[in-house]
Design an enzyme around this catalytic site. Structure first.
Site, PDB file in Angstrom:
ATOM      1  N   GLU A   3      13.950   4.072 -13.707  1.00 10.66           N
ATOM      2  CA  GLU A   3      14.597   4.199 -12.508  1.00 10.66           C
ATOM      3  C   GLU A   3      14.396   5.643 -12.053  1.00 10.66           C
ATOM      4  O   GLU A   3      13.857   6.627 -12.671  1.00 10.66           O
ATOM      5  CB  GLU A   3      16.185   3.750 -12.477  1.00 10.66           C
ATOM      6  N   ARG A 130       2.804  -3.374 -19.279  1.00  7.93           N
ATOM      7  CA  ARG A 130       2.885  -4.502 -18.339  1.00  7.93           C
ATOM      8  C   ARG A 130       1.899  -4.492 -17.098  1.00  7.93           C
ATOM      9  O   ARG A 130       1.535  -5.339 -16.451  1.00  7.93           O
ATOM     10  CB  ARG A 130       4.060  -4.756 -17.879  1.00  7.93           C
ATOM     11  N   ARG A 280      18.922 -10.348  -7.889  1.00  4.38           N
ATOM     12  CA  ARG A 280      18.823  -9.182  -9.104  1.00  4.38           C
ATOM     13  C   ARG A 280      20.139  -9.554  -9.661  1.00  4.38           C
ATOM     14  O   ARG A 280      21.197  -9.730  -9.250  1.00  4.38           O
ATOM     15  CB  ARG A 280      18.955  -7.802  -8.500  1.00  4.38           C
TER      16      ARG A 280
END
Ligand SMILES: [Zn+2]
Length: 290
Positions: A3, A130, A280
């Protein structure tokens, strides 16, 4: 997932080693090469690998800045300026090392995808376990409109007024406040962990529709977002899941978390509630947050 505080920390980790350095070569992993060949655009987006190299090699890294969760590398040669726009996706990171083998974390050592060879002998390495991350190479930032729609940086003077003005938009009025503050057009760079923590700090229930909040409550939410983002930066970010910094160090923000993936409320001792809001996972204390 990195983040804003984690991205800021990556930036601070690499800046001392890369500013003023000329990029003398670029190497791509087989996954990036195969991805391009099969139209998957693995990591390098919107430009061929040849054109990416042509617009990177021979350029000097003039500056590295952060805009929301993007890292922007300002490149310059004698005649042209380019910008690398990088997003770390779910588990990407930039590392500076003499060689790939020097990256401390095995997963990042193994999953390198782009190497920028610098003229100081160091390598700026993009690793991504990923492969949800992105690196673009553009002539101007306006070539990538997604950047321009992001709200002002949360620490800037205009950010709070911008945020408060968004409550007038019809699409946000019935939206749970938790979902609204995750919108990057509303607040830049407030991801899921920090949104949960900010609402706990502001004592606001995350389900509350945006238009049910008083102006004072709206301001409190914004100031709590800034507070927890700042705390995140000060503590080097969180290292929940597989995220680590450029220097291989883990942040300590996870030790400051009050509700995100916590079992009991540190304030009142109640069980933390988990709910899905806007797709979420959301964690909050029903007793402390109204
Ligand atoms: Zn509580």
């Amino acid at each position: 997932m990195p983040e804003l505080p984690e991205v800021e920390h990556v930036k601070r980790g690499i800046v001392p080693h890369v500013i003023g350095q000329r990029i003398i070569d670029v190497t791509f992993s087989n996954k990036v090469i195969e991805g391009k060949a099969t139209g998957k655009e693995t990591i390098i987006k919107g430009i061929s690998l040849e054109a990416f190299k042509m617009n990177t090699i021979g350029y000097t890294i003039e500056d590295v800045t952060r805009r929301s969760k993007y890292l922007l590398y300002k490149l310059k040669n004698e005649n042209h300026e380019r910008t690398l726009i990088a997003h770390l996706g779910m588990a990407g990171g930039f590392f500076v090392a003499s060689k790939i083998e020097d990256i401390v974390i095995a997963n990042y050592r193994k999953h390198w995808h782009v190497v920028f060879h610098l003229n100081n002998g160091l390598k700026l390495i993009y690793s991504d376990i990923r492969r949800f991350g992105e690196i673009r190479n553009v002539a101007m930032l306006t070539d990538y409109p997604s950047i321009n729609e992001i709200a002002p940086e949360p620490f800037s003077d205009e950010a709070e007024a911008h945020y408060l003005s968004q409550f007038a938009h019809k699409k946000y009025q019935k939206m749970p406040i938790k979902q609204m503050i995750l919108e990057h057009r509303v607040i830049a760079g407030c991801g899921n962990i920090y949104a949960c923590e900010a609402l706990f700090d502001a004592k606001i229930n995350p389900h509350t529709p945006a238009n049910a909040l008083t102006v004072v409550q709206r301001q409190a939410v914004f100031r709590s977002v800034v507070k927890v983002l700042d705390m995140g930066i000060q503590s080097g970010g969180t290292s929940i899941s597989d995220y680590v910094h450029a220097d291989g160090q883990r942040g300590t923000m996870q030790n400051n978390l009050k509700v995100y993936k916590q079992k009991t409320c540190s304030s009142c001792g109640s069980a933390i509630t988990t709910a899905m809001i806007g797709g979420r996972n959301t964690h909050y204390c029903e007793h402390c947050q109204h």
